[in-house]
Scaffold this active site. Structure first.
Site, mmCIF file in Angstrom:
data_model
loop_
_atom_site.group_PDB
_atom_site.id
_atom_site.type_symbol
_atom_site.label_atom_id
_atom_site.label_comp_id
_atom_site.label_asym_id
_atom_site.label_seq_id
_atom_site.Cartn_x
_atom_site.Cartn_y
_atom_site.Cartn_z
ATOM 1 N N HIS A 163 -51.317 13.090 -15.196
ATOM 2 C CA HIS A 163 -52.089 14.039 -14.399
ATOM 3 C C HIS A 163 -52.960 13.325 -13.373
ATOM 4 O O HIS A 163 -53.165 13.826 -12.269
ATOM 5 C CB HIS A 163 -52.899 15.030 -15.226
ATOM 6 N N TYR B 155 -53.479 13.347 -8.703
ATOM 7 C CA TYR B 155 -54.626 13.166 -7.796
ATOM 8 C C TYR B 155 -54.459 11.913 -6.945
ATOM 9 O O TYR B 155 -54.987 11.839 -5.841
ATOM 10 C CB TYR B 155 -55.947 13.196 -8.585
ATOM 11 N N HIS C 276 -45.376 25.997 -9.210
ATOM 12 C CA HIS C 276 -46.740 25.473 -9.019
ATOM 13 C C HIS C 276 -46.697 24.145 -8.275
ATOM 14 O O HIS C 276 -47.362 23.959 -7.253
ATOM 15 C CB HIS C 276 -47.414 25.306 -10.393
ATOM 16 N N PHE C 277 -45.874 23.226 -8.761
ATOM 17 C CA PHE C 277 -46.062 21.890 -8.185
ATOM 18 C C PHE C 277 -45.408 21.704 -6.822
ATOM 19 O O PHE C 277 -45.742 20.765 -6.115
ATOM 20 C CB PHE C 277 -45.780 20.762 -9.182
ATOM 21 N N HIS C 278 -44.532 22.627 -6.434
ATOM 22 C CA HIS C 278 -44.053 22.497 -5.052
ATOM 23 C C HIS C 278 -45.113 22.992 -4.063
ATOM 24 O O HIS C 278 -45.056 22.660 -2.883
ATOM 25 C CB HIS C 278 -42.714 23.201 -4.858
ATOM 26 N N ARG D 269 -37.246 25.727 -16.772
ATOM 27 C CA ARG D 269 -37.195 24.670 -15.765
ATOM 28 C C ARG D 269 -36.190 23.613 -16.224
ATOM 29 O O ARG D 269 -35.695 23.681 -17.350
ATOM 30 C CB ARG D 269 -38.584 24.047 -15.562
ATOM 31 N N ARG D 270 -35.881 22.659 -15.383
ATOM 32 C CA ARG D 270 -35.051 21.507 -15.723
ATOM 33 C C ARG D 270 -33.769 21.894 -16.460
ATOM 34 O O ARG D 270 -33.394 21.280 -17.447
ATOM 35 C CB ARG D 270 -35.834 20.540 -16.620
#
Ligand code: HAS
Length: 557
Positions: free
Chosen positions: A218, A222, A372-374, A435-436
């Site tokens: 995580h 950042y 979310h992460f895209h 996912r995946r």
């Protein structure tokens, strides 16, 4: 500022190499959406394994591109703001380590010996070269931190009264987070995974490996994000035509990232039974804490943009939004950055959903997660990397931007693509789409007993978004390589647009010194992670046999 040929070459190679590899990364992104939409039912149709493609996509886009860029941008900001170049040997050593690491890992992935995804969870096993390559890439990206820190200490002695430049603060915070978090993954790779992959030990402690990975994982996000934040604070207000609303807010935000980026990794493990609830709850609370610097950034940057709009003659409460230089082709960094910020509003909000201990049960391991992460890593992070790589190339080489009008439009195309793509994924995730998973083989194959027709519209939406994103990516490659290979027309310089502060804020020593923050960082990490590590050692369970990825639902017809 004029750079030496040596440093210029280091920076240019660190930008050129990953952007070239990105061609492969973007191709595999498109293939993901095609596989998942059910258009292809057998992986052999495109002669490439689904998980091999997904590993290449994740590793190239999320690890290689981001690490190379962070180092290149770090060299540029440190040299520009401290008015001194980093050590030549250190810069080249770092570059070589990263290049050799990337080549080793690339060989392992391309030869099909490392289809373990970018998280390389055991018991998925990769070729030793993959682990060694990852370790070298990471170590290579650490090396400049020690040189930059020494340069900063010297600068501080020579300039005792000056505030540390915000971009230098951001860079040093970012690489300190990176150094600390990668210690855990270095242990995981060198002590647990490499000996297991070489066949020296038979099994591996799966839960310890995952916990060490997320200690890193995580904070990694950042490490991706902070170069974009440095640009938002130090460059965006200027290119918008205004001033930075508060420099102090930027300092507070960066130091809060230093405290809270690492001790939140367990929020990726809420569903793992071997970690106790108290530890999970505590890290869930810290995760809400790490959203704070982003809220601070949202308000500070919005205020800076509002000021820019007013200066450009806007009227009314929201009139400033209409006055910003969205399509100014000579000011294209604005387009890259504003598109990233717009995506991050949604990326951030979905992150808060993930962080909520109970809501996480609904979305964990579903298609919601890549949704979310895209909107985070493929939003503010990716667009900042693309825009700044082009900017550094054109200024350091003295070249004009090739097809400037296309260049200023393509970030908006990417924005539309990601919004459609992520909507499809998140909608699918909320109705159970995993996912995946190569959905086309089973769940989206009408002739399969596991066919799930409710996921047809969601995956079609993701496919439409994926095609638009690919188109924007292709346009970027045309602009980038067109610029790189065009003739020199200006004097090469290293120059950044520099935002002025709106308020003359007093220098507060506490926000201009690393020591107290480093101590607090260490204490919070120990409080958050000692119980988690005790849990995973105590409740490790039996070690798992090696798993080689094949059909995700073996046995299904
Ligand atoms: Fe996340 C999973 C929680 C931020 C990336 N995240 C992931 C994964 C990735 C990722 C890659 O708690 C998947 C990992 C995997 O493979 O399994 N994430 C958060 C939270 C935040 C957050 C609370 N994530 C990021 C960032 C990423 C990233 C940044 C990449 C760069 N995430 C999670 C959790 C999971 C997770 C759980 C695990 C879930 C699970 O079950 O597996 C926060 O940092 C977000 C705070 C952000 C905000 C938004 C601020 C908005 C701004 C824009 C302002 C706009 C302006 C423009 C000013 C509060 C700054 C206005 C102008 C106009 C003209 C409109």
């Amino acid at each position: 500022m004029q750079l030496s040929r040596s440093l210029k070459n280091v920076i240019l190679i660190e930008l050129f190499l990953p952007i070239t590899l990105l061609i492969l990364g973007i191709y595999h992104g498109l293939m993901q959406t095609i596989y998942r939409s059910g258009a292809i039912h057998q992986t052999s149709e495109v002669h490439l394994d689904y998980y091999q493609g997904l590993t290449l996509h994740g590793v190239i886009n999320a690890i290689v591109l981001t690490s190379f860029f962070a180092v290149a941008f770090g060299h540029a900001t440190i040299a520009y703001y401290l008015k001194k170049e980093p050590n030549k040997t250190v810069s080249w050593l770092s570059l070589w380590l990263m290049v050799i690491g990337t080549l080793l890992a690339a060989w392992a992935m391309l030869s099909g010996n490392a289809s373990v995804l970018y998280t390389f969870y055991p018991p998925l096993k990769a070729h030793p070269f993959f682990y060694l390559g990852a370790a070298l890439l990471i170590v290579g990206s650490w090396v400049p931190l020690f040189n930059w820190a020494a340069m900063y200490v010297k600068w501080r002695k020579e300039n005792p009264e000056k505030k540390m430049p915000l971009a230098v603060l951001g860079t040093l915070v970012n690489f300190t987070i990176w150094f600390v978090c990668t210690l855990a993954v270095a242990y995981e790779v060198l002590v647990l995974l490499l000996p297991w992959s070489m066949g020296w030990v038979k099994d591996v402690n799966v839960s310890l490996s995952r916990t060490l990975f997320w200690f890193f994982g995580h904070a990694l996000v950042y490490f991706w994000l902070l170069p974009a934040y440095i640009m938002y604070y130090t460059i965006l207000p200027k290119v918008a035509g205004g001033k930075l609303y508060s420099d102090l807010a930027g300092r507070v935000a960066f130091f809060l990232f230093l405290l809270l980026s690492v001790p939140v990794g367990v929020h990726h493990q809420f569903s793992e039974p071997n970690i106790e609830r108290g530890t999970k709850f505590f890290q869930s609370m810290l995760t809400f804490g790490v959203a704070m610097p982003s809220f601070i950034t949202a308000f500070t940057i919005a205020a800076s943009l509002e000021y820019a709009g007013w200066k450009r003659g806007s009227k009314g409460l929201f009139g400033w939004m209409n006055k910003l230089p969205y399509l100014d082709k000579n000011n294209y960094l604005f387009a890259y950055m504003i598109c990233g910020l717009i995506l991050f509003i949604f990326g951030g909000l979905t992150g808060i959903v993930n962080a909520s201990y109970q809501l996480n049960n609904v979305v964990h391991n579903t298609a919601w997660m890549p949704g979310h992460f895209h909107m985070t890593v493929a939003g503010p992070v990716f667009l900042a990397i693309l825009g700044m790589s082009l900017y550094l190339f054109s200024t350091l080489q003295g070249k004009k931007i090739y097809l400037p009008r296309v260049n200023v439009i393509l970030p908006y195309l990417w924005l539309i693509g990601v919004l459609i793509f992520s909507t499809g994924l998140m909608w699918g995730g909320l109705i159970g789409e995993p996912r995946r998973t190569n959905l086309g083989m089973t769940y989206l194959n009408p002739s399969n007993s596991l066919y799930h027709p409710q996921w047809v519209p969601t995956t079609m939406l993701a496919l439409a978004g994926g095609i638009i994103m690919t188109l924007a990516g292709l346009l970027y490659f045309i602009v980038f390589f067109g610029t790189v290979f065009s003739k020199k027309s200006n004097t090469p310089v290293l120059e950044f647009p520099e935002s002025e502060s709106y308020h003359e804020e007093k220098r507060i020593k506490f926000f201009d010194s690393f020591k107290p923050w480093l101590v607090m960082m260490l204490v919070i990490i120990l409080i958050a992670y000692i119980p988690a590590l005790i849990d995973v050692m105590k409740n490790a369970g039996p070690s798992a046999p090696t798993f080689l990825p094949g059909n995700p639902t073996p046995g299904a017809k």
